[in-house]
Design an enzyme around this catalytic site. Structure first.
Site, PDB file in Angstrom:
ATOM      1  N   ASP A 105      68.714  46.879  -1.967  1.00 31.82           N
ATOM      2  CA  ASP A 105      68.473  47.295  -3.343  1.00 31.82           C
ATOM      3  C   ASP A 105      69.506  46.627  -4.253  1.00 31.82           C
ATOM      4  OD1 ASP A 105      70.740  48.530  -2.486  1.00 31.82           O
ATOM      5  OD2 ASP A 105      69.944  50.569  -2.584  1.00 31.82           O
ATOM      6  N   HIS A 422      64.347  45.143   5.324  1.00 34.31           N
ATOM      7  CA  HIS A 422      64.072  45.904   4.093  1.00 34.31           C
ATOM      8  C   HIS A 422      64.988  45.380   2.990  1.00 34.31           C
ATOM      9  CE1 HIS A 422      62.909  49.578   1.831  1.00 34.31           C
ATOM     10  NE2 HIS A 422      64.129  49.478   1.333  1.00 34.31           N
ATOM     11  N   ASP A 462      59.740  46.520  13.475  1.00 34.93           N
ATOM     12  CA  ASP A 462      59.804  45.419  12.501  1.00 34.93           C
ATOM     13  C   ASP A 462      58.908  45.671  11.286  1.00 34.93           C
ATOM     14  OD1 ASP A 462      60.687  43.065  11.451  1.00 34.93           O
ATOM     15  OD2 ASP A 462      59.822  41.758  12.987  1.00 34.93           O
ATOM     16  N   GLU A 471      66.475  48.362   7.578  1.00 34.37           N
ATOM     17  CA  GLU A 471      67.452  48.250   6.493  1.00 34.37           C
ATOM     18  C   GLU A 471      68.546  47.254   6.866  1.00 34.37           C
ATOM     19  OE1 GLU A 471      68.476  51.399   3.610  1.00 34.37           O
ATOM     20  OE2 GLU A 471      68.110  49.320   3.032  1.00 34.37           O
TER      21      GLU A 471
END
Ligand SMILES: *[C@@H]1O[C@H](CO)[C@@H](O)[C@H](O)[C@H]1NC(C)=O
Ligand SMILES: *[C@@H]1O[C@H](CO)[C@@H](O)[C@H](O)[C@H]1NC(C)=O
Ligand SMILES: *[C@@H]1O[C@H](CO)[C@@H](O)[C@H](O)[C@H]1NC(C)=O
Ligand SMILES: *[C@@H]1O[C@H](CO)[C@@H](O)[C@H](O)[C@H]1NC(C)=O
Ligand SMILES: *[C@@H]1O[C@H](CO)[C@@H](O)[C@H](O)[C@H]1NC(C)=O
Ligand SMILES: *[C@@H]1O[C@H](CO)[C@@H](O)[C@H](O)[C@H]1NC(C)=O
Ligand SMILES: *[C@@H]1O[C@H](CO)[C@@H](O)[C@H](O)[C@H]1NC(C)=O
Ligand SMILES: *[C@@H]1O[C@H](CO)[C@@H](O)[C@H](O)[C@H]1NC(C)=O
Length: 551
Positions: A105, A422, A462, A471
């Site tokens: 993020d 991610h 995955d 992550e």
């Protein structure tokens, strides 16, 4: 769309060795400019080092480059990253641009960033020759400096320390590139009226460990002096601001992300690093006093991470303080428990250290952090050392392909590497409701990132939005750097993935629960039917007899 054929990757990694960039130093950051104190030796003078581990160290440092926030310098190697979040701190009239995004993020968190800096610094201090042999010491310096420059900016006054930039609710509703990061991005601080002992002490440890690295390995005593002064000041803040309390008491909004709930191990961790950086005996005495006062030798054993540095305290204390056996006793109690899969931990069938909830949320992290501590301690006790080393090498091998999924859990190094980390920027997606499928294949390969890891059955799915498994984060790669540097120093043989040619095996789906439920229900119905027949057998016999008679 890119695929990663194994052969071309290996070729790339081998031919990339004489890349002249490896002595680059410019970071474009504010404080003391670094001079190129580590020129790359000419290849003829280099001992043979393992090329695969060399590439892994390079890739891991490249991953940190992909996490950079702020004004990117001209030598940025990550083509899909741009200068971003250039207003950070403006809400409080401070310059908080720069530093690293925490994960996939665009939030910046001081606690895990500082913890990661201290763990990368520690591994680099112990196995600096590994970085030199791989010609990665220039990148190492840039990587640590990029983080420390930001922590300097986050510490603008002795008793003010910024601990988060960006709002979790706003940021976590955005999935897309770094060119469109949503605002506002508020900044959060601790100060005299709202103190936070844990994050201040962990920050002090980061400053002190990086200071030691810059002074004693990277030959930059000016920058080391700057870092030391921040370490002393921040530790003083941790010790004297009242009340002593975890920072989430002051800033509850952070609790859902990075809450420690303790201040004790952090105070000792900070004091030990300050002693190492300054040589000032006062800090060794403080560490010892707190260690006793907080009964650290009998705390519950848990794997080290951003929230708890008890294990680090035991091992670092053992290295620094020969006047007492207490650190060594605690370190051996700790490592004997964890490396044998006892206490809160066990091993998966495939051999990965598994420690309850902390493994469930990112299994490779407790395994790596424990392996790092095991290697750091192994030199201090030759009796125990070989067992600790064996454990650590087993975890490294698992991480790098010796596992039931035949998967090195490092992005971009092998055809079986995780393909769906991610990470908004790497994925190229912009649709938060279709993270997994849009786009079907990630646009950019996030080279070097360690993912959360497999589940307790060694299965790895995955899947992009499976944050436990897929992550990536600053603290996931921090112990990895040390483990790889260790391998480079010991001239290890190739990591397991280099000989893996089979694709990742399909996961054997366990029999679905609903199917089991239906079978059970059918069996019960059958039993009831049989019981009814048995119960009514006289009537049935009677009825059949009468039918015969009627014929
Ligand atoms: C803020 O800090 C960054 C990174 O250190 C630097 O590049 C930038 O010039 C600074 N901005 C201002 C306005 O001082
Ligand atoms: C640091 O300086 C020492 C002494 O001058 C030298 O031996 C060493 O190679 C230097 N290290 C680096 C990384 O430049
Ligand atoms: C590392 O190992 C390789 C292969 O075993 C060997 O050829 C090489 O000389 C070793 N290098 C060093 C520096 O020990
Ligand atoms: C480091 O890794 C990056 C990303 O994989 C690659 O582009 C570069 O060539 C590598 N450099 C070296 C020196 O291995
Ligand atoms: C001190 O920190 C608290 C919590 O972040 C904040 O609400 C307050 O405004 C800060 N005080 C000052 C004087 O900046
Ligand atoms: C050692 O650290 C203590 C605590 O910060 C300080 O009071 C003292 O002056 C330091 N001693 C030296 C020699 O720097
Ligand atoms: C530490 O242990 C001693 C003796 O077991 C006990 O009296 C004391 O309360 C403990 N202190 C803390 C902070 O737990
Ligand atoms: C502690 O003792 C060990 C030998 O057992 C030695 O290698 C180490 O340098 C000593 N450390 C300190 C800080 O004196």
């Amino acid at each position: 769309m890119r695929s990663i054929p194994l052969l071309s990757l290996l070729l790339l990694q081998v031919t990339a060795q004489d890349d002249s960039e490896s002595s680059s130093t410019t970071t474009g950051a504010t404080s003391t400019p670094t001079s190129s104190s580590t020129p790359s030796p000419s290849s003829s003078t280099l001992p043979t080092v393992n090329q695969a581990y060399t590439a892994l160290l390079n890739d891991s440092l490249w991953f940190y480059e992909a996490q950079r926030s702020g004004n990117l310098p001209a030598n940025n190697r990550v083509p899909w990253r741009h200068s971003s979040a250039l207003q950070d701190g403006s809400d409080n009239n401070v310059n908080l641009t720069g530093g690293y995004y925490d994960a996939g993020d665009y939030l910046k968190f001081t606690l895990p960033m500082a913890y990661s800096m201290s763990i990368v610094s520690w591994g680099a201090i112990e196995w600096f020759q590994g970085y030199q042999a791989a010609q990665q010491d220039g990148y190492l310096r840039d990587m640590v400096k990029w983080g420390m420059d930001w922590l300097i900016q986050a510490h603008p006054q002795p008793n003010v320390f910024y601990v988060q930039v960006g709002n979790g609710d706003i940021d976590n509703n955005y999935w897309g590139p770094d060119t469109n990061i949503p605002t506002p991005r508020p900044s959060y601080m601790i100060n005299n009226t709202s103190p936070g002992t844990d994050v201040a002490a962990v920050g002090a440890a980061a400053f002190a460990s990086a200071s030691y690295l810059f002074r004693n390995r990277l030959n930059d005593s000016n920058y080391a002096d700057t870092l030391t002064s921040h370490a002393i000041s921040l530790y003083n803040f941790a010790e004297t601001a009242s009340p002593q309390q975890p920072y989430t008491t002051s800033i509850p909004a952070i609790a859902e992300f990075y809450q420690t709930n303790t201040i004790q191990n952090q105070l000792v961790w900070g004091a030990l690093w300050l002693y190492r950086a300054t040589g000032n005996q006062t800090y060794l005495t403080k560490a010892s006093k707190y260690f006793d006062q907080f009964n650290l030798s009998s705390v519950d054993i848990t794997p080290m991470d951003w929230s708890d540095q008890s294990g680090g305290v035991f091992v670092l204390g053992s290295m620094l303080d020969n006047s007492t056996q207490k650190y060594r006793a605690a370190a051996e109690r700790y490592l004997d428990t964890l490396t044998q899969g006892q206490g809160p931990c066990s091993f998966t069938g495939g051999g990965l250290l598994w420690c309850g909830q902390s493994s469930a949320s990112n299994s490779l992290i407790p395994a790596q952090d424990t392996a790092l501590l095991a290697l750091l301690y192994s030199g201090l006790n030759s009796d125990k050392g070989s067992g600790y080393t064996k454990f650590a090498l087993g975890q490294i091998d698992y991480l790098l392909g010796n596992n039931p999924m035949l998967t090195p859990y490092v992005v971009g190094v092998h055809m079986n590497s995780p393909a769906n980390p991610h990470h908004a920027g790497a994925s190229g997606g912009t649709d938060i409701n279709n993270i997994n499928t849009s786009p079907p294949q990630e646009l950019n390969v996030l080279y070097g990132a360690i993912v959360g890891g497999p589940d307790q059955s060694d299965n790895f799915y995955d899947v992009r939005n499976d944050w436990q498994q897929s992550e990536v984060a600053l603290d996931y790669n921090a112990p990895f750097q040390g483990l790889v540097a260790y391998q480079l120093v010991t001239n290890a043989s190739d990591p397991p993935y280099t000989t893996i040619t089979q694709p990742r095996p399909a996961i054997k789906k366990p029999f679905p629960k609903w199917a089991i439920a239906i079978i059970v229900i059918l069996l019960v119905l059958l039993l009831i039917a049989l019981a009814l027949l048995w119960w009514k057998r006289k009537r049935i016999i009677e009825w059949r007899r009468r039918r015969k008679q009627n014929w």
